[in-house]
Design a protein around this motif. Sequence first.
Motif, mmCIF file in Angstrom:
data_model
loop_
_atom_site.group_PDB
_atom_site.id
_atom_site.type_symbol
_atom_site.label_atom_id
_atom_site.label_comp_id
_atom_site.label_asym_id
_atom_site.label_seq_id
_atom_site.Cartn_x
_atom_site.Cartn_y
_atom_site.Cartn_z
ATOM 1 N N TRP B 4 0.846 -1.196 0.000
ATOM 2 C CA TRP B 4 0.000 0.000 0.000
ATOM 3 C C TRP B 4 0.878 1.241 0.000
ATOM 4 O O TRP B 4 1.946 1.242 0.615
ATOM 5 N N PRO B 5 0.414 2.305 -0.661
ATOM 6 C CA PRO B 5 1.192 3.552 -0.602
ATOM 7 C C PRO B 5 0.953 4.242 0.740
ATOM 8 O O PRO B 5 0.222 5.216 0.842
ATOM 9 N N SER B 8 1.486 8.094 1.071
ATOM 10 C CA SER B 8 0.443 8.915 0.443
ATOM 11 C C SER B 8 -0.820 8.891 1.278
ATOM 12 O O SER B 8 -1.478 9.914 1.471
ATOM 13 N N GLU B 64 9.300 4.267 0.113
ATOM 14 C CA GLU B 64 9.443 5.269 -0.929
ATOM 15 C C GLU B 64 8.314 5.166 -1.945
ATOM 16 O O GLU B 64 7.871 4.070 -2.291
ATOM 17 N N GLU B 65 7.855 6.321 -2.413
ATOM 18 C CA GLU B 65 6.869 6.357 -3.495
ATOM 19 C C GLU B 65 7.330 7.398 -4.483
ATOM 20 O O GLU B 65 7.757 8.477 -4.113
ATOM 21 N N ARG B 66 7.211 7.048 -5.747
ATOM 22 C CA ARG B 66 7.652 8.003 -6.751
ATOM 23 C C ARG B 66 6.698 7.934 -7.930
ATOM 24 O O ARG B 66 6.352 6.844 -8.387
ATOM 25 N N HIS B 78 7.465 12.513 -5.096
ATOM 26 C CA HIS B 78 8.404 11.571 -4.516
ATOM 27 C C HIS B 78 8.353 11.693 -2.996
ATOM 28 O O HIS B 78 8.735 12.713 -2.429
#
Lengths: 474, 495, 101, 168, 620
Positions: B4-5, B8, B64-66, B78
């Motif tokens: 899961w993000p 975010s 990390e999310e990008r 990011h």
Amino acid sequence: MPSSADLRALTPELIVAGAALAVLVWATFLPPQRQQILRWMSAAALVAAAWEVLVLGAGVPSVFSGMYARDGVTLVLQSAALLGALLALALAGDYVERARLEAGEFYALLLVAALGAMVMAGSRDLIMVFLGLETLSIPLYVLAAFARTDLRSQEAGMKYFLLGAFSTVFFLYGIALVYGVTGSTSLPRLAAASDTLMLRVGLGLLLIGLAFKAAIVPFHAWAPDVYEGAPLPVTAYMSVIAKVGAFAALLRLFPGTLHTQSVQWTGILAALSTLTMILGNLAALRQTSLKRLLAYSSIAHAGFLLIGVASGTTQGASGVAFYLLAYTLMTLGAFALALMVTRRGEEADQIADLTGLASRSPALAGAMTVFMVSLAGLPPTAGFVGKFYVFAAALDAGQTALAIVGVLASVVSAYYYLRVAYTMFSGEPGGDVTFAGDRWVAGALIVAVVGVLALGVFPAPVTAFVQQLEQALR
Amino acid sequence: MRGWPLLSILVFLPVAGAAVAAIVDRRREQAIRWTGLAASLLTLGVVLVIFERFAVGTPAVQFEERAVWIPAAGIAYHLGIDGISLPLVLLTTVIMPLALLSSWSSVGDRVKEFTVSMLVLETALLGTFLSLDLVLFYVFWDAVLIPMYFIIGLWGGPRRVYAAFKFILYTASGSALMLVAIIVLYLQSGPAGARTFDWLALREAPVAMPLQAWLFAAFALAFAIKVPLWPLHTWLPDAHTEAPTPGSVVLAAVLLKMGTYGFLRFLLPLFPEASRRFAPLLVTLAIIGILYGAAVSWAQRDMKRLVAMSSVSHLGFVTLGAFALTVEGLQGSLLQMVNHGISTGGLFLVVGVLYDRTHSRLLDDYGGVAALMPRFAAVATIVMLSSMALPGTNGFVGEFLILLGAFRAAPVYAVVAAGGVILSAVYLLWMYQRVMHGPVAVKERARVVELSRRELVLFVPLIALIFWIGLFPGALLSRSEASIRALVERVEAAR
Amino acid sequence: MTIPVPYYLALGAVLFTMGALGVLIRRNALVIFMSIELMLNSVNLSFVAYARQLGSLEGQVTVFFVMVIAAVEVVVGLAIIIAIFRSRDTVDIDDVDLLRG
Amino acid sequence: MNAFIEIIIFGAAAAGALVGAVGIIASAAPVRSALSLLLVLGSLAVLYLLLAAQFIAVLQVIIYAGAIVVLFLFVIMLLHMRTGEGRATKLPRQRPAAMVLAAAFLAVVAAVLRGVPSIPAAVVSEEFGTAQAVGRMLFTTYVLPFELASMVLIVGIIAAVVIGRGPR
Amino acid sequence: MLLILILALPLAGWLLNGLIGGRLTRRAVGLIGAGSVGLAFAAALLAAQQPAVADGWRVVLWDWIAAGSFSVRLGLLLDRLSAVMVLIVTGVGFLIHVYSAGYMREDPGYSRYFAYLNLFIASMLLLVLGDTLLALFVGWELVGLCSYLLIGFWFDRERAASAGRKAFVVNRIGDAAFLLGMILLALEAGTLELAPLARTAATIAPATVTVITLLLFAGATGKSAQLPLYTWLPDAMEGPTPVSALIHAATMVTAGVYMIARLHPLFARAEMTQTVVAVVGATTAFFAATIALVQWDLKRVLAYSTISQLGYMFLAMGLLAMPAGMFHLTTHAFFKALLFLAAGSVMHAMGGVIDLRRLGGLAGPLRWTMWGFLIGALALAGVPPFAGFFSKDLILEQAFERTQGSALLLVWGLGLLTAFVTAVYITRAAIMTFAPPAAHTGHAQRGHPHEAPSLMLWPMGALAVLSAAGGLLGSQVAGRPLLHSLEQFFTLEAHAAVAPATWLVLLTPAVGLLGIAAGYLLYRGRRQVALGWLGTFFERQWYLEPLYDRVIVGGSRWVGRMLADVVELRVIDGAVNGIGAAVGRAGRSVRAVQTGYVRNYAAAILAGTVLLLGYWLLLR
């Protein structure tokens, strides 16, 4: 004679011109209570024209014997012009009918002015630029004085007209000198001209004419008075459409035509931009009238826009285009709200009249806050992204000082924009102030809010769109 | 939940809560309040999950999310969390529910607008701490201003308008130049087309020196104003004094940390050489701030002003630790950010409790409150001791590590800063005595009643944290150790 | 061509300047407007002179358009001046100063 | 054309234009200004002829002298205007400032014009400047601006109708 | 486990009394308060018997702080040194708790009082038992906190609240130095653990050791009320008297002495520090004794006496006569606690009156109290065979031995002089309090002065016994159990254990008796003798107090106000607001340019044109 390809490329302009004539003629046959139809017609024409602009795209660099182009600049700036015209139309209708102004003539003038701005975007010849400029300006003179029995409207019309005519002469003189040097009024020919003193004077005079339209210091002095005096929807319209036209021509002329001599003019534009940002923002600090505030705001934004031109790069140009779109949305949004505030049916243009708006209508207050935040250049709004682009372009071009002045001027601007926002949330509204607008105004408001936020949060598609003008300038 | 993000979700959960609160009928104030509280608690829950799953011992960015955001300008969405941001994210999410809860008594009108503002603020704050793209960071950084501006300007004290404008103009001036610097950083990052705003990439190739110093200056100015570092602090007393209690709490507890977080996240890794070179300057200002803030606190008549000036002093310690450029100092600095959030946030809640009862912030209007509110007095004592960095409380661990780190960097730093240790006792005890001790001297005795159950709930988590961090700081220190160590190595390497 | 073209250009420049001076120093709106017309004509003279020098007709064509625009401007301008006169009974431009600041 | 005569004509026309220009900006009565304008316009028409612009010269007489100046005179009569500048000026510093600015402007332009090398004028055909030649260009290369100009004319009509119309 | 229990018991007492004490009966509160300490004492007795104590019995609790290369664990250490302290703290502490149960019986803050007191015991135990210097420091600060809380226990009295604050702040000054010294030690030695200190201390450069020890000693002057940071202790007498007995006489104030003993490997390597400690100790001893001579407040007499006696201990520590110093610490804990409890009993009887001029004639009604006081006084005066004699004598003997032939002999002289003054002032106090005639005319509201309840008398009795017989701990007669144990602990360079010269042994009691005689002659019949200018000089605390008050406190106050009112508001914020105002003014003047006149605007356009063209033409 024009070929069919020429005419095809001219469809959007033809639609708008035709609609202007049609509205004018039909208005005489319509009973007063059915004037609404004119609005629908005008709107339909603008939508159709916009559709055509998008469909035609940017592929035709030269039509009408090189007089005109349908390239990236045309595409992007005509879109901006049509968007502005459409929103302004939505704002104007209710006002025009309420104030019992001549609707047919009003819409016709509005459409012709839009046509003028469109032509300026597409011109490849100084004569066309001149004619476009006049097609844009003269209807605005008339519109400014449109409430002809109102002293302030008259005064606005008078000042705008006299100074406008005065500055136009300089522009013309500039064309004459350029013509004398290059033997032509064509922009591509101008691009090949070598740098002479005479040419510089000619270009300087051209710049003055355009700077006047864009309200760039020190050629701005008309703007606050005219904005304040003109009927509110006219003010709204001219604050947007004149900028689009003027900047279209500036882009065509400077980064578009004279990119080989950019050292010559970037410094001058930077100086003008600096002056404009400083003076516009400072003068706005202590305004009490919302209209006048927005007038100085439009001067200040002319300064910000000019940063993008002064950078002398194509990125700067697309930054200007993005900024223009953002500016159109946020300024017209703010004007929409100003239009909705009335005192006993009259315009109520004092900032104080907004007191307590939030308690009456939180949605309206919220929308206005979005516009103010965007005008102040704070994220996450279109205004921020626009400023970001022009500052980035300036920095990329090594104009660090200009960018620093720009960001600091933005900070100053936050003061007066947020004062407006604050006013709405504090206190209780005055008893005789009402907030009302028809569905058109509401629609414009929604478009503006959504647009400002969308451009702020997801600017990528619009960025890609405006970057189409970069090929045309290279 | 794997995959899961989480970040975010974390960032946008409060805004979602705000959206829900916005559609509730404005007359149902209680429902709106509960919505706000629930949203903030839910956010806290997400953070706890992250805290638990956070891998200790690696400096790497986690969760990390990008995503592509504005490709044309090299801007990405990011997010990521590491040992430096984790404590601050935790702090934010702990403080927010408390601030919201405290608003139940201190904010009586326009509850909906207030709740929405606070939740939007939380999103902006979390975004600031989690962004790894400089533009994204800037967007969140500036987005903090608007809700805070309204919170001060609409629900504040008599001079709220002045304070709100001072706050926003002052801090916006600082960040304006940072925006310029961010763009220059981007332009320097490579040839056109290969440029980036990505923190991870920019960190790997610091710009050359004369320019680095200028960029450092621009960033440092923005952060220093936010911290606020002496002598750029004068927006703070006004903002704190005029803001409503929950506003002051969030302002002190979290907002000021944006500046010191910026030191650790951006100044040191992106401009290592300049950081080394200018560290003495910043440390000097920090130390002046420590002593000056304390001295000025002592002379205040207004409690909120006093606590606000004490923040200048405390954040001087945080800055000192950061620019000692040693692992101990930085660890202490980071821990002290959290500690200051807890203790000063708590102090503002204490003042808020008093203000709710008497509607005065002036020391002269108080006296002998401890006799009327013994339980409150005990709570206030603990919070005060934490602020004074008494051993056993959280503040001590942070201050000790900072002094240790500073001493290692240069003994004179620690020696002078130790003066602040003394002075903090001077002004806090002075305030405490004026308010709590002596014969009962409040005007309307009947209104000065013991803490309610809700108010007690406000303080319980703070007190728990005070002792938990004071006795078991390892839970936080171990999570940040690797990141801090890597940071110090990076700065050391840039000679 | 006995008279060199620059003579015409110089005359144009002088006329232009005099027109500008008129705009700045006169208070009667009509006279100001006439001064602007004077400036326009000086520009036209320059166009025609350049056209002669270059042997290109573009300059003359431009003058044609300028005349058209000038005509329209006269109509618009006079209409506005009449409207102002009707309500204020003056055409002194210095009395038209409601809007300022 | 005889060179001498040409010089005489140029001299007279130029002098007429300059005198007229002074008349416009210096006459106390608006009527005299209008008549001075007429003088300028006429003089310029003569100069246009010297410059091989017959068509333009004709237009100058018809449009400018014939229509525009008459319109000005009409308005002057209509408004029963005297000078309109009776009282003392509110802007005492405007006049000297204007003088200085005008002089500076002229200096700038003159400096540039003086620096331009004198190129002999092109040799032109008989056709040059006739109605046919100009007209052909208007309907070929310049058809687009020509059409656009018509739109501007319509605006003029609207303006006359809307603003010129008396109070309701 | 036992070690942890010692610490946990008073902690539990604190939590119980602090959280739910308000809902318990007074009897339960007293039982919890005193009981927990009593049990802790029992546990301490048990623990002290363990063989592990000889080599240091260590229990690690948990990792506390770790950052970078610094790390410290939280743990407890019971060795010969801490065992002595633990027994004193819990033992004397227990007695005073019991006494308090009677003394505070009618106070509304009963449970709060016991909660504080229990917290104090726990903190003091942490100070004593901590196995790292950092843990010691934690206890060090926490006892300071408890001291603050208890001095200001009657916080509705402005003076009490201020006294508490003063105590805390003055202590903080010392603590800051302590903190720095500790940090330097941590950086140099790489650890703050106490056990390996003897080893690690040797690796530090001597100059650095001097700096570290001086900083730590500065901390000790705060906690133990030595010059120049003594000034808080007399004011601390605003607190309840049992508190004065426990904290400000028997235990907390001796923490500085304990700390030096704890860190003796360091102090042994810093000769300059030793000299400083000895000189400060001796000077303070004499200084405070002279002030005690002219005090009119019985508790203040005792407070200055405490400062003076602590000076003796530091004198001993500075001369590395550490067993002697610790011995005096022990006996002093007994007799000074006794004196305070007796004073408390007097206050109890007199409805709070403590002014010597308003007492007198209490020998009759307060017989038991008087006997307790007299025993304590004799011990203090160093009259054999009371406890004080043994320890004080030992210190002076060793002082003479170790300073013989150097300028430092002066400290011995001062010590001896102090012994005389001590005897004088305690005689004065005893006479003023108990001898007729009574200055008080009865207390209408409370009837005649009456003896304390048994709950207060029994602890006094126990302490009286200890004061009388405590000397045995260090007397050859009983085999010097305490001194023997301590001498094994302090592995300092061995001083040849020569038997002291007889005249030296007899000198101290002789001086003490002389002092008693002088005191009797001076003050018999409760004469109020002013000592002329010397009296004024003593009363003004050698003019140190005015110096502190006006120059340091007043000065910093002034600086604070100055910064807040002038620098902050006018200069810094003035600059900020000035910028804002300047922008605003610029805005106004820019508006003025907008005149509304078209012709001005046209002129602006023409001017802009000229400038723009001119600039462009001049451009390269």
